[in-house]
Scaffold this active site. Structure first.
Site: not given
Ligand SMILES: *Cc1c(COP(=O)(O)O)cnc(C)c1O
Length: 385
Positions: A207, A236, A204, A47, A175, A133, A179
């Site tokens: 990524h 990440k 969140d 990541n 998110e 997640h 993910s």
């Protein structure tokens, strides 16, 4: 059932489903190459999207930080573990993302647990994207609040759930970039739905942060949305580890009073905070912009090639490129056939992803070269024959 019997039967059930998880020891696994037992693989599982885990300036900053502060912080931030290095990092994060405050956490997992535990009471409701997640859904399950999940990225369904009477407050959770699917949340529509219902939004952006948007400010900034709670993680795009929650002054003070993860836990090593500040400086610099452009170029090249292969994917434009194959056994076999050709990938199986959607979760990074992407496509082509 005895302890012994319970543990053995749980392990046997996992094996029977091809869902048994095993770690593989590697000599080095974060960068362009992964080495294991002396063999070198091209790494499509890390990541470290911008290739910063090996960046000389950041490695040097960590070394300098250790020279200056030693290796540990010596305590929780509430006692003696909040150093000038932590403060400087919090201030630059807040400045970068346009929030009054940032609070550091040891990991994204801890940050999500901490925020949900501190914010949610028994009359409250969490309304979360179904594909959120594990750290978010587990925190929601542990909290006394009611948990409702909306279909992935469906703001209209979110609105309908928020319409239902709730005695307390509602928190919407999603998110920025997902993910396992790599697609982005429609944050504008989600934020509007939340605001119309006086709910707060928690995003969140594990990524998206560092990898997306102007100066790497991530998904929310790119979509011109300012969630009340923004979680960013450093494992990440930042190439290291740790996390921060961006919020208002009042929320920061509230979290400092009521978050057991901050009060009863040793703060991150100050040297790590120094390295993270260096990582942030790179992310905001021309070097960072070049790395984001390289990553976008690789994503484009890969998707063009994948289009001609008989695999299912998502509409991801991020570094996360899933190749969905369905059955666990097929995903494991495909991962093995790529590894046989010197390409390191991992099969992701339920319960990490929904049943019947076992996949390879490929991650492209700025550390890759064009020839790596081509080799990956060639290996997928051979495996599909
Ligand atoms: C990786 C990840 C986390 C956990 O962050 P860590 O810092 O690795 O603990 C949280 N949320 C999402 C969406 C993630 O992908």
């Amino acid at each position: 059932m005895t302890w012994q019997a319970r543990i053995h039967s749980a392990l046997d059930a996992r094996r029977a489903l091809d869902a048994y998880r095993e770690r593989r020891v590697v000599e080095n696994g974060a960068g362009r190459f992964l080495t294991r037992e002396g063999q070198q693989f091209c790494n499509f599982s890390s990541n470290d999207y911008l290739g910063l885990s090996q960046h000389p300036q950041i490695v040097h900053a960590w070394q300098q930080g250790a020279e200056r502060y030693g290796v540990g912080s010596g305590g929780s931030g509430h006692v003696s573990g909040y150093t000038t290095a932590h403060q400087a990092l919090e201030e630059s994060l807040a400045d970068w993302l346009g929030y009054p405050r940032a609070l550091l956490f040891i990991s994204g997992f801890a940050a999500n647990q901490a925020v949900i535990a501190a914010m949610m009471g028994k009359d409250d409701r969490i309304v979360a994207d179904r594909l959120s997640h594990a750290s978010l859904l587990e925190a929601a399950n542990l909290s006394p609040a009611q948990l409702r999940r909306f279909a992935h990225n469906e703001a209209a369904q979110l609105s309908a759930l928020l319409d239902k009477p709730c005695a307390g407050q509602q928190l919407v959770v999603t998110e920025g970039v997902f993910s396992m699917d790599g697609d982005s949340a429609p944050l504008r529509a989600i934020y509007d739905a939340a605001t119309q219902h006086n709910a707060w939004l928690m995003v969140d952006d594990a990524h998206g942060i560092g990898a997306l948007g102007d100066e790497g400010r991530g998904s929310a900034h790119e979509q011109k949305v300012k969630p009340e709670l923004l979680v960013v993680t450093f494992g990440k795009g930042f190439g290291a580890s740790g996390a921060a929650v961006l919020c208002s002054d009042a929320v920061a003070e509230y979290l400092l009073q009521f978050t057991r993860h901050l009060i009863y836990s040793t703060s991150m090593p100050p040297a790590q905070a120094v390295a993270l500040s260096a990582s942030l400086a790179v992310i905001r610099s021309a070097d960072g912009a070049e790395r984001r452009a390289r990553l976008a170029h690789h994503v484009h090249r890969f998707r063009q090639g994948l289009h001609h292969l008989p695999f299912q994917s998502t509409d991801s434009l991020s570094a996360i490129q899933p190749v969905i194959v369905g059955e666990n056994g097929r995903a494991l076999a495909l991962a093995q056939s790529l590894r046989d050709r010197g390409i390191w990938v991992t099969a992701i199986r339920p319960p990490t992803v929904p049943a019947g959607t076992a996949r390879l979760r490929l991650t492209l990074t700025a550390a890759h070269e064009d020839q790596d992407i081509d080799a990956l496509l060639e290996a997928l082509h051979v495996a599909s024959q």
